[in-house]
Design a protein around this motif. Structure first.
Motif, PDB file in Angstrom:
ATOM      1  N   THR A  28      23.337   7.668   7.531  1.00 32.52           N
ATOM      2  CA  THR A  28      22.931   8.208   8.292  1.00 32.52           C
ATOM      3  C   THR A  28      21.906   8.949   9.688  1.00 32.52           C
ATOM      4  N   SER A  30      18.999   9.336  12.804  1.00 32.36           N
ATOM      5  CA  SER A  30      18.561  10.356  14.211  1.00 32.36           C
ATOM      6  C   SER A  30      17.952  10.254  14.923  1.00 32.36           C
ATOM      7  N   THR A  32      14.908   9.922  17.477  1.00 26.27           N
ATOM      8  CA  THR A  32      13.576  10.569  18.013  1.00 26.27           C
ATOM      9  C   THR A  32      13.030   9.971  19.503  1.00 26.27           C
ATOM     10  N   ARG A  40      17.695   7.898   8.850  1.00 24.52           N
ATOM     11  CA  ARG A  40      17.324   8.919   8.918  1.00 24.52           C
ATOM     12  C   ARG A  40      16.352   9.298   7.578  1.00 24.52           C
ATOM     13  N   LYS A  46      11.897  14.070   5.533  1.00 21.87           N
ATOM     14  CA  LYS A  46      12.851  14.327   5.777  1.00 21.87           C
ATOM     15  C   LYS A  46      14.025  15.736   5.970  1.00 21.87           C
ATOM     16  N   GLN A  47      15.003  14.407   6.159  1.00 23.11           N
ATOM     17  CA  GLN A  47      16.065  16.159   7.145  1.00 23.11           C
ATOM     18  C   GLN A  47      17.240  16.304   6.213  1.00 23.11           C
ATOM     19  N   SER A  86      24.451  13.732  13.663  1.00 24.37           N
ATOM     20  CA  SER A  86      24.619  15.384  13.669  1.00 24.37           C
ATOM     21  C   SER A  86      26.301  15.719  14.185  1.00 24.37           C
TER      22      SER A  86
END
Length: 396
Positions: A28, A30, A32, A40, A46-47, A86
């Motif tokens: 996964t 993310s 930035t 991620r 942490k998400q 996402s």
């Protein structure tokens, strides 16, 4: 008029929106602001997500994924692997005759960031969103594929140079932290070493500084520096360019003067090391964010040495452990600052010698920071110059 094989088009002619579903086993990713698209699991914060892999969007090598709410700020990344992101992101799939590395560079130019903002929708900047249909309508000029690839390759060399300088700066700071630990050992480490000395003493911070003192008097012309949190770096440097009138700045804000020390009180600014020994304020006076503690040295300890203590890992780790408040709003208290103890030589000349060594180490890291900044500015100027010469003449 376009020359050299450049053509005008819309971004929708260069990208499709990839809407394939993610699948189990893929990382996964993310977006930035600084690093682009990252795993991620590598993020400090942490998400967690309750979404299944199939509820994510698939990303393939060469795709560009962007955050719909922050694309206008440059929140996007070029993927070098297969993964998933996402469903709140948009995944851009490059078409034929498009080099995604070139487009990723072009999208970061000031003109393109302005267009990304102009085509976003929302009542305020913090609510702006850029969906694919609006992204697709943005005008752009690009050269042929070979020229794109040649330019992208050149820009990659600049980026590589910046990465090397960033690594050198990080190494210099790591060496400085080790030097700080040797020159100013923690009380526990000093006691365990058996090297007790009458020339050193355990100092209570509250005994050598006045905490949150009375604000300084108004200068004759009323002009003072104002320091919001973003004007203070994590390396102890300040941006004094914001100038306000004393009566406007003093309302509800802590005051300080040259020679005072600032320490960020709120998470994560405190843990990140935001703070500074103040100098070159307008008329020697300033005000700033309510999220700063102000410390005024009493003259017992060299102020530069106190500043180094406040940057130490021991101080930051202990402060982080004793923060008070709810998650996301935790702060260090004035009581923690007053009670914090550190070892310090009694002799002022020895204090200055230690400061000189640590300041020299800081200058080495700062030198690499400046060199990295110069490289990135030169690269950006080159990209902007090339893109500007071929910008569409259409007015929005």
């Amino acid at each position: 008029m376009l020359v050299d094989g450049w053509r005008e088009c819309r971004l929708g002619e260069l990208f499709d929106s990839r809407k394939e579903r993610g699948r189990a086993g893929l990382p996964t990713l993310s977006v930035t602001m600084r690093e682009g698209l990252v795993d991620r699991d590598d993020l400090d914060r942490k998400q967690d997500t309750a979404l299944s892999p199939a509820e994510h969007l698939l990303v393939k090598p060469g795709d560009i994924a962007y955050n719909t709410m922050r694309m206008w700020q440059g929140a996007f990344g070029l993927s070098d692997r297969e993964g998933m992101v996402s469903p709140a992101y948009v995944v851009l799939k490059p078409r034929a005759n498009v080099d995604p590395a070139f487009l990723a560079q072009l999208l970061r130019t000031p003109r393109m960031l302005h267009l990304l903002w102009a085509y976003s929708y929302g009542l305020t900047d913090d609510r702006l969103r850029l969906y694919f249909d609006d992204f697709a309508a943005i005008p752009v000029s690009i050269p042929g594929l070979e020229a794109q690839q040649r330019m992208a390759s050149g820009m990659a060399l600049w980026d590589k140079a910046a990465k090397v300088l960033e690594k050198l700066a990080a190494n210099a700071r790591a060496e400085k932290r080790a030097l700080l630990h040797r020159l100013l050992p923690t009380p526990t480490h000093h006691a365990s070493s058996g090297k007790q000395s009458r020339d050193w003493q355990l100092v209570r911070l509250g005994d050598v500084v006045d905490l949150n003192p009375r604000r300084p008097e108004m200068p004759e012309d009323g002009r003072v520096t104002f320091l919001p949190m973003e004007a203070v770096s994590e390396q102890g440097r300040i941006d004094t360019s914001r100038v306000r009138q004393y009566l406007d700045a003093c309302a509800g804000h802590p005051g300080f003067k040259d020679g005072d020390l600032l320490v960020a009180k709120i998470t994560p600014c405190f843990e990140n090391g935001k703070g500074a020994l103040l100098a070159d304020l307008t008329n020697g006076v300033g005000f700033g964010s309510t999220e700063f503690h102000v410390l005024r040295p009493k003259g017992v300890i060299e102020p530069r040495l106190i500043a180094q203590v406040l940057q130490s890992r021991e101080f930051r780790n202990r402060g982080a452990a004793e923060m008070e408040g709810s998650a996301g709003q935790k702060r260090i208290s004035a009581d923690f600052l007053r009670s914090f103890r550190f070892l310090c030589p009694l002799d002022k000349s020895q204090q200055r010698e230690i400061c000189n060594l640590l300041d020299a180490a800081d200058r080495v890291a700062h030198m690499f920071d400046l060199a990295k900044g110069a490289v990135l500015r030169e690269k950006q100027a080159l990209v902007q110059r090339v893109a500007g010469q071929h910008a569409p003449g259409e007015v929005i």
